[in-house]
Design a protein around this motif. Sequence first.
Motif, PDB file in Angstrom:
ATOM      1  N   LEU A 108      10.542   7.772   5.193  1.00  0.00           N
ATOM      2  CA  LEU A 108      11.138   8.861   5.991  1.00  0.00           C
ATOM      3  C   LEU A 108      11.354  10.036   4.845  1.00  0.00           C
ATOM      4  O   LEU A 108      10.922  11.151   5.582  1.00  0.00           O
ATOM      5  CB  LEU A 108      12.493   8.487   6.661  1.00  0.00           C
ATOM      6  N   LYS A 109      11.775   9.749   3.658  1.00  0.00           N
ATOM      7  CA  LYS A 109      11.783  10.910   2.604  1.00  0.00           C
ATOM      8  C   LYS A 109      10.571  11.711   2.630  1.00  0.00           C
ATOM      9  O   LYS A 109      10.594  12.830   2.519  1.00  0.00           O
ATOM     10  CB  LYS A 109      12.523  10.389   1.449  1.00  0.00           C
ATOM     11  N   ALA A 110       9.442  10.847   2.175  1.00  0.00           N
ATOM     12  CA  ALA A 110       7.818  11.240   2.084  1.00  0.00           C
ATOM     13  C   ALA A 110       7.600  12.230   3.258  1.00  0.00           C
ATOM     14  O   ALA A 110       7.146  13.260   3.171  1.00  0.00           O
ATOM     15  CB  ALA A 110       7.138  10.113   1.403  1.00  0.00           C
ATOM     16  N   LEU A 111       8.057  11.719   4.476  1.00  0.00           N
ATOM     17  CA  LEU A 111       7.577  12.088   5.592  1.00  0.00           C
ATOM     18  C   LEU A 111       8.208  13.668   5.812  1.00  0.00           C
ATOM     19  O   LEU A 111       7.596  14.442   6.354  1.00  0.00           O
ATOM     20  CB  LEU A 111       7.834  11.439   7.038  1.00  0.00           C
ATOM     21  N   ASN A 112       9.585  13.589   5.642  1.00  0.00           N
ATOM     22  CA  ASN A 112      10.231  14.949   5.535  1.00  0.00           C
ATOM     23  C   ASN A 112       9.779  15.998   4.659  1.00  0.00           C
ATOM     24  O   ASN A 112       9.622  17.143   5.097  1.00  0.00           O
ATOM     25  CB  ASN A 112      11.821  14.580   5.204  1.00  0.00           C
ATOM     26  N   ASP A 113       9.610  15.474   3.442  1.00  0.00           N
ATOM     27  CA  ASP A 113       8.818  16.428   2.399  1.00  0.00           C
ATOM     28  C   ASP A 113       7.707  16.744   3.082  1.00  0.00           C
ATOM     29  O   ASP A 113       7.153  17.929   2.676  1.00  0.00           O
ATOM     30  CB  ASP A 113       8.599  15.813   1.190  1.00  0.00           C
ATOM     31  N   HIS A 114       6.460  15.983   3.539  1.00  0.00           N
ATOM     32  CA  HIS A 114       5.291  16.348   4.097  1.00  0.00           C
ATOM     33  C   HIS A 114       5.516  17.366   5.177  1.00  0.00           C
ATOM     34  O   HIS A 114       4.892  18.453   5.211  1.00  0.00           O
ATOM     35  CB  HIS A 114       4.766  15.173   4.808  1.00  0.00           C
ATOM     36  N   ILE A 115       6.563  17.180   6.184  1.00  0.00           N
ATOM     37  CA  ILE A 115       6.651  18.308   6.869  1.00  0.00           C
ATOM     38  C   ILE A 115       7.162  19.555   6.549  1.00  0.00           C
ATOM     39  O   ILE A 115       6.860  20.617   7.027  1.00  0.00           O
ATOM     40  CB  ILE A 115       7.801  17.530   8.176  1.00  0.00           C
ATOM     41  N   ASP A 116       8.164  19.601   5.521  1.00  0.00           N
ATOM     42  CA  ASP A 116       8.627  20.836   4.818  1.00  0.00           C
ATOM     43  C   ASP A 116       7.462  21.415   4.291  1.00  0.00           C
ATOM     44  O   ASP A 116       7.408  22.791   4.601  1.00  0.00           O
ATOM     45  CB  ASP A 116       9.691  20.452   4.101  1.00  0.00           C
ATOM     46  N   ARG A 120       0.628  -1.105  -0.036  1.00  0.00           N
ATOM     47  CA  ARG A 120      -0.013  -0.043   0.002  1.00  0.00           C
ATOM     48  C   ARG A 120       0.834   1.477   0.011  1.00  0.00           C
ATOM     49  O   ARG A 120       0.252   2.239  -0.153  1.00  0.00           O
ATOM     50  CB  ARG A 120      -1.050   0.128   1.188  1.00  0.00           C
ATOM     51  N   GLN A 121       2.075   1.027   0.059  1.00  0.00           N
ATOM     52  CA  GLN A 121       3.143   2.329   0.083  1.00  0.00           C
ATOM     53  C   GLN A 121       2.903   2.897  -1.261  1.00  0.00           C
ATOM     54  O   GLN A 121       3.032   2.356  -2.169  1.00  0.00           O
ATOM     55  CB  GLN A 121       4.405   2.053   0.354  1.00  0.00           C
ATOM     56  N   GLN A 122       2.711   4.249  -1.409  1.00  0.00           N
ATOM     57  CA  GLN A 122       2.448   5.000  -2.660  1.00  0.00           C
ATOM     58  C   GLN A 122       3.819   5.165  -3.066  1.00  0.00           C
ATOM     59  O   GLN A 122       5.124   5.231  -2.509  1.00  0.00           O
ATOM     60  CB  GLN A 122       1.886   6.319  -2.323  1.00  0.00           C
ATOM     61  N   SER A 123       3.757   5.631  -4.456  1.00  0.00           N
ATOM     62  CA  SER A 123       5.063   5.857  -5.254  1.00  0.00           C
ATOM     63  C   SER A 123       5.771   6.754  -4.780  1.00  0.00           C
ATOM     64  O   SER A 123       7.127   6.695  -4.920  1.00  0.00           O
ATOM     65  CB  SER A 123       4.557   6.030  -6.617  1.00  0.00           C
ATOM     66  N   ASP A 124       5.451   7.869  -4.173  1.00  0.00           N
ATOM     67  CA  ASP A 124       6.297   8.784  -3.492  1.00  0.00           C
ATOM     68  C   ASP A 124       6.949   8.474  -2.087  1.00  0.00           C
ATOM     69  O   ASP A 124       7.578   9.503  -1.537  1.00  0.00           O
ATOM     70  CB  ASP A 124       5.697  10.108  -3.472  1.00  0.00           C
ATOM     71  N   GLY A 125       6.676   7.356  -1.555  1.00  0.00           N
ATOM     72  CA  GLY A 125       6.973   6.724  -0.444  1.00  0.00           C
ATOM     73  C   GLY A 125       6.122   6.839   0.795  1.00  0.00           C
ATOM     74  O   GLY A 125       6.285   6.267   1.895  1.00  0.00           O
ATOM     75  N   TRP A 126       5.151   7.771   0.594  1.00  0.00           N
ATOM     76  CA  TRP A 126       3.761   7.891   1.515  1.00  0.00           C
ATOM     77  C   TRP A 126       3.328   6.718   2.349  1.00  0.00           C
ATOM     78  O   TRP A 126       3.285   5.672   1.252  1.00  0.00           O
ATOM     79  CB  TRP A 126       2.921   8.921   1.116  1.00  0.00           C
ATOM     80  N   ILE A 127       3.548   6.311   3.119  1.00  0.00           N
ATOM     81  CA  ILE A 127       3.015   5.056   3.859  1.00  0.00           C
ATOM     82  C   ILE A 127       1.845   5.002   4.812  1.00  0.00           C
ATOM     83  O   ILE A 127       1.493   3.999   5.016  1.00  0.00           O
ATOM     84  CB  ILE A 127       4.369   4.274   4.490  1.00  0.00           C
ATOM     85  N   ALA A 128       1.426   6.062   4.824  1.00  0.00           N
ATOM     86  CA  ALA A 128      -0.008   6.297   5.750  1.00  0.00           C
ATOM     87  C   ALA A 128      -1.124   6.287   4.662  1.00  0.00           C
ATOM     88  O   ALA A 128      -1.044   6.469   3.419  1.00  0.00           O
ATOM     89  CB  ALA A 128       0.106   7.637   6.537  1.00  0.00           C
TER      90      ALA A 128
END
Length: 93
Positions: free
Chosen positions: A81-89, A31-39
């Motif tokens: 983690l990369k997607a989470l970092n991008d999200h927070i940014d 279910r992880q999305q192509s940009d890395g988002w795992i939620a």
Amino acid sequence: LTEEDFEIMELIKDKKAIKVAEFYISNILKRQQSDGWIAPGDVESRKDYDVWGIFIILKALVGYADIKNDKKVYKAIYLALKALNDHIDQLHV
């Protein structure tokens, strides 16, 4: 699940618990999305997403990856983690 939980399952050869853990890990990765988002949720709904659940998922993935030395899981963790970092940014723009 923690790394210790996975170690215990491996040590006692609890095949049923190992199978259950592998089932959930596999489904999380599918279910992880192509940009890395795992939620859960699409890109539009992310701005309101409470990210605490991502840390719980990542903790389980790290424990599993460390026990199994699974390169696919390590890559999924990195991307998440990369997607989470991008999200927070993006929240702080």
